[in-house]
Write a protein that holds these residues in place. Sequence first.
Motif, PDB file in Angstrom:
ATOM      1  N   MET A 195       0.828  -1.208   0.000  1.00 40.29           N
ATOM      2  CA  MET A 195       0.000   0.000   0.000  1.00 40.29           C
ATOM      3  C   MET A 195       0.862   1.259   0.000  1.00 40.29           C
ATOM      4  O   MET A 195       0.524   2.263  -0.621  1.00 40.29           O
ATOM      5  N   HIS A 196       2.017   1.185   0.688  1.00 42.55           N
ATOM      6  CA  HIS A 196       2.910   2.337   0.764  1.00 42.55           C
ATOM      7  C   HIS A 196       3.990   2.337  -0.331  1.00 42.55           C
ATOM      8  O   HIS A 196       4.807   3.261  -0.379  1.00 42.55           O
ATOM      9  N   GLN A 197       3.997   1.294  -1.177  1.00 43.37           N
ATOM     10  CA  GLN A 197       5.038   1.151  -2.198  1.00 43.37           C
ATOM     11  C   GLN A 197       6.427   1.267  -1.560  1.00 43.37           C
ATOM     12  O   GLN A 197       7.320   1.949  -2.080  1.00 43.37           O
ATOM     13  N   ARG A 250      13.221  -6.368   8.735  1.00 35.60           N
ATOM     14  CA  ARG A 250      13.419  -5.790   7.421  1.00 35.60           C
ATOM     15  C   ARG A 250      13.207  -4.282   7.530  1.00 35.60           C
ATOM     16  O   ARG A 250      12.376  -3.816   8.298  1.00 35.60           O
ATOM     17  N   VAL A 251      13.973  -3.535   6.762  1.00 29.64           N
ATOM     18  CA  VAL A 251      13.952  -2.072   6.861  1.00 29.64           C
ATOM     19  C   VAL A 251      13.525  -1.492   5.509  1.00 29.64           C
ATOM     20  O   VAL A 251      14.052  -1.897   4.461  1.00 29.64           O
ATOM     21  N   TYR A 252      12.596  -0.549   5.548  1.00 30.96           N
ATOM     22  CA  TYR A 252      12.033   0.001   4.310  1.00 30.96           C
ATOM     23  C   TYR A 252      12.034   1.529   4.336  1.00 30.96           C
ATOM     24  O   TYR A 252      11.934   2.149   5.395  1.00 30.96           O
ATOM     25  N   ILE A 253      12.126   2.082   3.149  1.00 33.90           N
ATOM     26  CA  ILE A 253      11.949   3.517   2.924  1.00 33.90           C
ATOM     27  C   ILE A 253      10.678   3.719   2.093  1.00 33.90           C
ATOM     28  O   ILE A 253      10.445   2.999   1.116  1.00 33.90           O
ATOM     29  N   VAL A 254       9.868   4.682   2.503  1.00 35.96           N
ATOM     30  CA  VAL A 254       8.656   5.036   1.764  1.00 35.96           C
ATOM     31  C   VAL A 254       8.858   6.434   1.188  1.00 35.96           C
ATOM     32  O   VAL A 254       9.131   7.383   1.932  1.00 35.96           O
ATOM     33  N   GLU A 255       8.766   6.547  -0.126  1.00 38.70           N
ATOM     34  CA  GLU A 255       8.908   7.852  -0.774  1.00 38.70           C
ATOM     35  C   GLU A 255       7.635   8.659  -0.556  1.00 38.70           C
ATOM     36  O   GLU A 255       6.655   8.531  -1.276  1.00 38.70           O
ATOM     37  N   PRO A 299      -0.949  10.980   1.296  1.00 35.14           N
ATOM     38  CA  PRO A 299      -1.878  10.391   0.327  1.00 35.14           C
ATOM     39  C   PRO A 299      -2.361   9.000   0.717  1.00 35.14           C
ATOM     40  O   PRO A 299      -3.523   8.653   0.468  1.00 35.14           O
ATOM     41  N   VAL A 300      -1.502   8.191   1.330  1.00 33.60           N
ATOM     42  CA  VAL A 300      -1.906   6.831   1.704  1.00 33.60           C
ATOM     43  C   VAL A 300      -2.991   6.869   2.769  1.00 33.60           C
ATOM     44  O   VAL A 300      -4.006   6.170   2.681  1.00 33.60           O
ATOM     45  N   ALA A 301      -2.799   7.695   3.799  1.00 42.07           N
ATOM     46  CA  ALA A 301      -3.790   7.792   4.872  1.00 42.07           C
ATOM     47  C   ALA A 301      -5.095   8.406   4.373  1.00 42.07           C
ATOM     48  O   ALA A 301      -6.177   8.043   4.843  1.00 42.07           O
ATOM     49  N   GLU A 302      -4.999   9.338   3.423  1.00 43.02           N
ATOM     50  CA  GLU A 302      -6.211   9.939   2.874  1.00 43.02           C
ATOM     51  C   GLU A 302      -7.020   8.920   2.085  1.00 43.02           C
ATOM     52  O   GLU A 302      -8.251   8.911   2.146  1.00 43.02           O
ATOM     53  N   ALA A 303      -6.325   8.052   1.345  1.00 46.79           N
ATOM     54  CA  ALA A 303      -7.018   7.029   0.563  1.00 46.79           C
ATOM     55  C   ALA A 303      -7.453   5.850   1.420  1.00 46.79           C
ATOM     56  O   ALA A 303      -8.435   5.170   1.104  1.00 46.79           O
ATOM     57  N   ASN A 304      -6.716   5.591   2.520  1.00 48.17           N
ATOM     58  CA  ASN A 304      -7.023   4.462   3.396  1.00 48.17           C
ATOM     59  C   ASN A 304      -7.013   4.947   4.847  1.00 48.17           C
ATOM     60  O   ASN A 304      -6.000   4.829   5.542  1.00 48.17           O
TER      61      ASN A 304
END
Length: 308
Positions: free
Chosen positions: A55-57, A84-89, A232-237
């Motif tokens: 969802m967060h790409q 696991r470590v992730y970056i969200v743009e 945008p993610v929180a607004e859509a979900n």
Amino acid sequence: MNHIRTFMLMAAMAALFMGIGWLIGGQSGMTVAFLMAAGMNLFAYWNSDKMVLKMHQAQEVGPGHPLFEIVKPLAERAELPMPRVYIVEQPQPNAFATGRNPENAAVAATSGLMRMLDRDEVAAVMAHELAHVKNRDTLVMTITATLAGAISMLGNFAFFFGGSRGNGQSNMLVALVAMIVAPIAAALVQMAISRTREYGADAIGADISGQPLKLASALAKLQGAAERIPNPVAEANPAAAALYIIEPGLGGVRDNLFSTHPAPENRIAALEEMAGSLLPPVAVAPALERRPSALNPNAQQRRRNPWG
């Protein structure tokens, strides 16, 4: 105390779900509701982390990346397997954790967070997320979110088919209660659980990093950014709001009923009280500290933004 309160709130959520099933279809309705909840939670248990990251790409990063090198010593100090470590743009500075257990956990930070905070503040934020992993909050919130969604679905079912308590007669009053009151009650319980978990993660995260004041300063910065930078993610979900360290689009200083997070002012005050009573700060990525340019090839050109 937080664990007891969480257990009681989850029990209330489960009782509400079973009660709505009984209002709709009596004993058989309660049984169907139980089986449906079990199936939905089983699916969420195995797939929630994949769904959240997709969802967060989110993009996974490995050794050598500044965020990975910050998380590694923190995980060791917390006595957790390396997540696991992730970056969200995403421009809004925020962070979250996901995964069904510490062995299958992931932590993520947005690019906006990496740009806004200094290294110690990033470490304090990621320690907070590791505290969620240690407490298994990600599983708790997945279960409560799934139950809340299922209660809303049952409410819609009651509206279309009416309520029945085993006598075969439609009861529109019951249907209206199920449709309107139950989802609101479920959402309030879900938010109360989320707020309880945030206070606990602040305390344990501050203990992991040894820097409660750095977490306090990070929360202050994130609060201001969340009010003016969209997510945008929180607004859509909207259900994703409970994931983050700071609530997107928050407002007000009280822990109001419709907030998924405690007010940052209250969290900061609690962290300030903790200062001076914890272990020394964890050493975060000393190699990177010796070589500032490793954090960002353009560090010298962007002195106000060492994280890139």
